[in-house]
Design a protein around this motif. Structure first.
Motif, PDB file in Angstrom:
ATOM      1  N   VAL A  84      42.757 -42.646   0.854  1.00 58.44           N
ATOM      2  CA  VAL A  84      44.132 -42.156   0.777  1.00 58.44           C
ATOM      3  C   VAL A  84      44.198 -40.701   1.241  1.00 58.44           C
ATOM      4  O   VAL A  84      45.132 -40.310   1.940  1.00 58.44           O
ATOM      5  CB  VAL A  84      44.675 -42.319  -0.663  1.00 58.44           C
ATOM      6  CG1 VAL A  84      45.992 -41.608  -0.832  1.00 58.44           C
ATOM      7  CG2 VAL A  84      44.808 -43.783  -1.017  1.00 58.44           C
ATOM      8  N   GLU A  85      43.193 -39.891   0.876  1.00 58.88           N
ATOM      9  CA  GLU A  85      43.175 -38.488   1.301  1.00 58.88           C
ATOM     10  C   GLU A  85      43.072 -38.354   2.818  1.00 58.88           C
ATOM     11  O   GLU A  85      43.610 -37.422   3.403  1.00 58.88           O
ATOM     12  CB  GLU A  85      42.010 -37.759   0.641  1.00 58.88           C
ATOM     13  CG  GLU A  85      42.205 -37.499  -0.836  1.00 58.88           C
ATOM     14  CD  GLU A  85      40.954 -36.894  -1.470  1.00 58.88           C
ATOM     15  OE1 GLU A  85      39.976 -36.612  -0.736  1.00 58.88           O
ATOM     16  OE2 GLU A  85      40.958 -36.720  -2.698  1.00 58.88           O
ATOM     17  N   THR A  97      45.739 -46.498   5.274  1.00 56.21           N
ATOM     18  CA  THR A  97      46.649 -47.394   4.566  1.00 56.21           C
ATOM     19  C   THR A  97      45.996 -47.851   3.268  1.00 56.21           C
ATOM     20  O   THR A  97      44.842 -48.265   3.253  1.00 56.21           O
ATOM     21  CB  THR A  97      46.967 -48.638   5.431  1.00 56.21           C
ATOM     22  OG1 THR A  97      47.436 -48.196   6.707  1.00 56.21           O
ATOM     23  CG2 THR A  97      48.019 -49.498   4.782  1.00 56.21           C
ATOM     24  N   ARG A  98      46.752 -47.791   2.187  1.00 60.43           N
ATOM     25  CA  ARG A  98      46.236 -48.188   0.883  1.00 60.43           C
ATOM     26  C   ARG A  98      45.903 -49.667   0.880  1.00 60.43           C
ATOM     27  O   ARG A  98      46.514 -50.470   1.577  1.00 60.43           O
ATOM     28  CB  ARG A  98      47.250 -47.887  -0.205  1.00 60.43           C
ATOM     29  CG  ARG A  98      47.565 -46.412  -0.338  1.00 60.43           C
ATOM     30  CD  ARG A  98      48.566 -46.174  -1.440  1.00 60.43           C
ATOM     31  NE  ARG A  98      48.019 -46.488  -2.738  1.00 60.43           N
ATOM     32  CZ  ARG A  98      47.508 -45.590  -3.576  1.00 60.43           C
ATOM     33  NH1 ARG A  98      47.480 -44.330  -3.209  1.00 60.43           N
ATOM     34  NH2 ARG A  98      47.046 -45.953  -4.745  1.00 60.43           N
TER      35      ARG A  98
END
Length: 102
Positions: free
Chosen positions: A76-77, A81-82
């Protein structure tokens, strides 16, 4: 002598009492042997072995969750894409794989 019937779920045994009780020193062994080192180890240290295995497995499971979570947070950092949104970028992260294999 008297006959005694013993029943379990799947077995039925009939025993015949031949004489009165004998002192415990002369009672015959029923064929089981406690001479193996595994049996002696389990009798002496079984509880501690089980406790150690339980603590060790809890440590491994907790480490696995933490490593996988850190791998997902790194993704995420970086702007990936999650995983919940359909992304598969976490499969390229070594930290996530380390958590999975732990």
């Amino acid at each position: 002598g008297s006959l005694i019937t013993l029943s379990c779920l799947s077995h039925r045994v009939v025993c015949q009492v031949i004489s009165s009780a004998v002192p415990a020193a002369s009672v015959q062994d029923n064929g089981t042997s406690d001479s193996s080192w595994i049996t002696r180890l389990e009798n002496n240290y079984g509880f501690y072995i089980g406790l150690g295995l339980a603590v060790f497995s809890s440590f491994l499971i907790g480490s696995s969750v933490i490593l996988k979570k850190k791998g997902l947070l790194r993704l995420v950092e970086k702007g990936g894409t999650r995983a919940g949104d359909g992304g598969h970028g976490y499969l390229k992260d070594w930290l996530w794989w380390a958590g999975l294999l732990t």
